[in-house]
Scaffold this motif. Structure first.
Motif, PDB file in Angstrom:
ATOM      1  N   PHE A   3      51.584  51.335  28.020  1.00  0.00           N
ATOM      2  CA  PHE A   3      52.196  51.077  29.466  1.00  0.00           C
ATOM      3  C   PHE A   3      53.705  50.806  29.900  1.00  0.00           C
ATOM      4  N   VAL A   4      53.926  51.251  30.767  1.00  0.00           N
ATOM      5  CA  VAL A   4      55.528  51.122  30.911  1.00  0.00           C
ATOM      6  C   VAL A   4      55.442  49.618  31.641  1.00  0.00           C
ATOM      7  N   HIS A   5      54.443  49.485  32.337  1.00  0.00           N
ATOM      8  CA  HIS A   5      54.478  48.062  33.264  1.00  0.00           C
ATOM      9  C   HIS A   5      53.178  47.470  32.751  1.00  0.00           C
ATOM     10  N   GLN A   6      53.388  46.316  32.149  1.00  0.00           N
ATOM     11  CA  GLN A   6      52.464  45.439  31.768  1.00  0.00           C
ATOM     12  C   GLN A   6      51.533  44.808  32.923  1.00  0.00           C
ATOM     13  N   SER A   7      50.449  45.262  33.154  1.00  0.00           N
ATOM     14  CA  SER A   7      49.769  44.724  34.503  1.00  0.00           C
ATOM     15  C   SER A   7      48.163  44.198  34.104  1.00  0.00           C
ATOM     16  N   SER A   8      47.835  43.507  34.783  1.00  0.00           N
ATOM     17  CA  SER A   8      46.440  43.188  34.700  1.00  0.00           C
ATOM     18  C   SER A   8      45.463  44.136  35.779  1.00  0.00           C
ATOM     19  N   ILE A   9      46.247  44.641  36.926  1.00  0.00           N
ATOM     20  CA  ILE A   9      45.752  45.351  37.803  1.00  0.00           C
ATOM     21  C   ILE A   9      45.724  46.837  37.453  1.00  0.00           C
ATOM     22  N   HIS A  10      46.643  47.478  36.747  1.00  0.00           N
ATOM     23  CA  HIS A  10      46.869  48.623  36.397  1.00  0.00           C
ATOM     24  C   HIS A  10      47.047  48.937  34.879  1.00  0.00           C
ATOM     25  N   GLY A  11      46.601  48.345  34.114  1.00  0.00           N
ATOM     26  CA  GLY A  11      46.779  48.113  32.609  1.00  0.00           C
ATOM     27  C   GLY A  11      45.328  48.730  32.135  1.00  0.00           C
ATOM     28  N   GLN A  12      45.296  48.104  30.906  1.00  0.00           N
ATOM     29  CA  GLN A  12      44.476  48.693  30.090  1.00  0.00           C
ATOM     30  C   GLN A  12      42.864  48.380  30.518  1.00  0.00           C
ATOM     31  N   ALA A  36      36.941  58.777  39.996  1.00  0.00           N
ATOM     32  CA  ALA A  36      36.694  57.741  38.960  1.00  0.00           C
ATOM     33  C   ALA A  36      38.093  56.563  39.213  1.00  0.00           C
ATOM     34  N   ASP A  37      38.887  56.961  39.455  1.00  0.00           N
ATOM     35  CA  ASP A  37      40.005  55.886  39.700  1.00  0.00           C
ATOM     36  C   ASP A  37      39.829  55.102  40.934  1.00  0.00           C
ATOM     37  N   ALA A  38      39.400  55.650  41.926  1.00  0.00           N
ATOM     38  CA  ALA A  38      38.796  55.189  43.424  1.00  0.00           C
ATOM     39  C   ALA A  38      37.808  54.020  43.024  1.00  0.00           C
ATOM     40  N   LEU A  39      36.902  54.405  42.289  1.00  0.00           N
ATOM     41  CA  LEU A  39      35.981  53.514  42.064  1.00  0.00           C
ATOM     42  C   LEU A  39      36.267  52.138  41.493  1.00  0.00           C
ATOM     43  N   ASP A  40      37.405  52.076  41.011  1.00  0.00           N
ATOM     44  CA  ASP A  40      37.997  50.685  40.321  1.00  0.00           C
ATOM     45  C   ASP A  40      38.841  50.037  41.466  1.00  0.00           C
ATOM     46  N   ARG A  41      39.003  50.780  42.690  1.00  0.00           N
ATOM     47  CA  ARG A  41      39.659  49.929  43.838  1.00  0.00           C
ATOM     48  C   ARG A  41      38.842  48.586  44.224  1.00  0.00           C
ATOM     49  N   VAL A  42      37.535  48.562  43.665  1.00  0.00           N
ATOM     50  CA  VAL A  42      36.819  47.550  44.235  1.00  0.00           C
ATOM     51  C   VAL A  42      37.508  46.213  43.723  1.00  0.00           C
ATOM     52  N   PHE A  91      27.422  49.779  41.000  1.00  0.00           N
ATOM     53  CA  PHE A  91      27.776  49.602  39.590  1.00  0.00           C
ATOM     54  C   PHE A  91      29.386  49.035  39.123  1.00  0.00           C
ATOM     55  N   ALA A  92      30.274  49.711  39.989  1.00  0.00           N
ATOM     56  CA  ALA A  92      31.604  49.574  39.652  1.00  0.00           C
ATOM     57  C   ALA A  92      32.026  48.172  40.122  1.00  0.00           C
ATOM     58  N   LYS A  93      31.380  47.594  41.133  1.00  0.00           N
ATOM     59  CA  LYS A  93      31.658  46.090  41.613  1.00  0.00           C
ATOM     60  C   LYS A  93      30.944  45.166  40.210  1.00  0.00           C
ATOM     61  N   GLU A  94      29.838  45.671  39.880  1.00  0.00           N
ATOM     62  CA  GLU A  94      29.243  44.929  38.688  1.00  0.00           C
ATOM     63  C   GLU A  94      30.258  44.905  37.451  1.00  0.00           C
ATOM     64  N   LEU A  95      30.671  46.282  37.110  1.00  0.00           N
ATOM     65  CA  LEU A  95      31.641  46.217  36.072  1.00  0.00           C
ATOM     66  C   LEU A  95      32.652  45.477  35.949  1.00  0.00           C
ATOM     67  N   PHE A  96      33.384  45.545  36.954  1.00  0.00           N
ATOM     68  CA  PHE A  96      34.557  44.801  37.293  1.00  0.00           C
ATOM     69  C   PHE A  96      34.442  43.394  37.067  1.00  0.00           C
ATOM     70  N   THR A  97      33.318  42.890  37.768  1.00  0.00           N
ATOM     71  CA  THR A  97      32.809  41.435  37.716  1.00  0.00           C
ATOM     72  C   THR A  97      32.610  40.909  36.239  1.00  0.00           C
ATOM     73  N   ARG A  98      31.924  41.707  35.388  1.00  0.00           N
ATOM     74  CA  ARG A  98      31.397  41.391  34.330  1.00  0.00           C
ATOM     75  C   ARG A  98      32.693  41.671  33.319  1.00  0.00           C
ATOM     76  N   THR A  99      33.845  42.576  33.424  1.00  0.00           N
ATOM     77  CA  THR A  99      34.883  42.692  32.399  1.00  0.00           C
ATOM     78  C   THR A  99      36.074  42.087  32.835  1.00  0.00           C
ATOM     79  N   ASP A 100      36.404  41.929  34.232  1.00  0.00           N
ATOM     80  CA  ASP A 100      37.953  41.536  34.325  1.00  0.00           C
ATOM     81  C   ASP A 100      38.156  39.927  33.880  1.00  0.00           C
ATOM     82  N   GLY A 101      39.376  40.125  33.206  1.00  0.00           N
ATOM     83  CA  GLY A 101      39.661  38.778  32.602  1.00  0.00           C
ATOM     84  C   GLY A 101      38.939  38.457  31.406  1.00  0.00           C
ATOM     85  N   PHE A 110      40.337  47.189  20.458  1.00  0.00           N
ATOM     86  CA  PHE A 110      38.710  46.985  20.758  1.00  0.00           C
ATOM     87  C   PHE A 110      38.275  46.807  22.120  1.00  0.00           C
ATOM     88  N   HIS A 111      39.305  47.018  22.981  1.00  0.00           N
ATOM     89  CA  HIS A 111      38.921  46.413  24.413  1.00  0.00           C
ATOM     90  C   HIS A 111      38.073  47.374  24.896  1.00  0.00           C
TER      91      HIS A 111
END
Length: 200
Positions: A24-33, A139-145, A166-176, A183-184
């Motif tokens: 990634f050009v920009h190291q970001s926690s919002i738009h990164g891996q 698919a990209d928009a679903l992670d706008r949650v 599902f998108a909300k739950e996946l974000f809650t369970r994985t973010d940070g 292995f991410h």
């Protein structure tokens, strides 16, 4: 470990499915891996739900590439096009896409999807590139949650609108929670598969 969400036709290892942080050009926690990993999960679920299995490798490639050229986390309509320009000039990205079986003839539709994902305008539904572009955009928009900015009425497939919980739950369970690195995706996938049972 079960990899049921990963389409069987996609002949890549779990580590090869996702760009590494250094891609990634920009190291970001919002738009990164982490973001791309969740978008990949949403993409695979959309393929299964819509039955558009012939788009599998192309959609994987589009998700892999779509945010690699971002230079900031703000509104930007050019980073998709810039990501495709990177693909055209960087052999490591070309090799990864070729490894998945993507042919040169498929580059045009992937280029359209990657370029258009960051633009506000939409392709006409009659455009031969509409379906892949719409799958990537949804698919990209679903992670706008993750930024509390998802209006399901803008999603293009009815199947996508049923995936917001599902998108909300996946974000809650994985973010940070999961360290970035090779292995991410394996860890995000395990959580996604465990979460799916709540939304069957």
């Amino acid at each position: 470990m079960s990899v049921s969400l990963v389409p069987a036709s996609l002949k890549l290892s779990l580590a090869e499915l996702l760009p590494l942080p250094e891609h990634f050009v920009h190291q970001s926690s919002i738009h990164g891996q982490g973001h791309v990993a969740r978008v990949m999960v949403h993409a695979f679920r959309l393929l299964r739900a819509t039955g558009h299995h012939d788009e599998t490798t192309r959609l994987w490639a589009a998700v892999f590439l779509h945010d690699l050229a971002r230079t900031h986390d703000g509104h930007c309509q050019v980073h998709g096009g810039n990501a495709w320009k990177r693909f055209e000039t960087e052999e490591c990205l070309q090799r990864r896409v070729a490894l998945a079986g993507i042919t040169a003839e498929e580059h045009a539709v992937i280029a359209t999807a990657v370029t258009m994902h960051s633009k506000s305008e939409e392709l006409e539904r009659t455009d031969p590139h509409w379906r892949l572009t719409a799958l990537l955009k949804d698919a990209d928009a679903l992670d706008r949650v993750r930024i509390w900015d998802l209006d399901p009425s803008y999603l293009r497939f009815k199947e996508s609108r049923g995936m917001v919980g599902f998108a909300k739950e996946l974000f809650t369970r994985t973010d940070g929670v999961i360290p970035t690195g090779p292995f991410h995706f394996e860890q995000v996938l395990a959580i996604a598969e465990g979460t799916e049972g709540m939304y069957a």
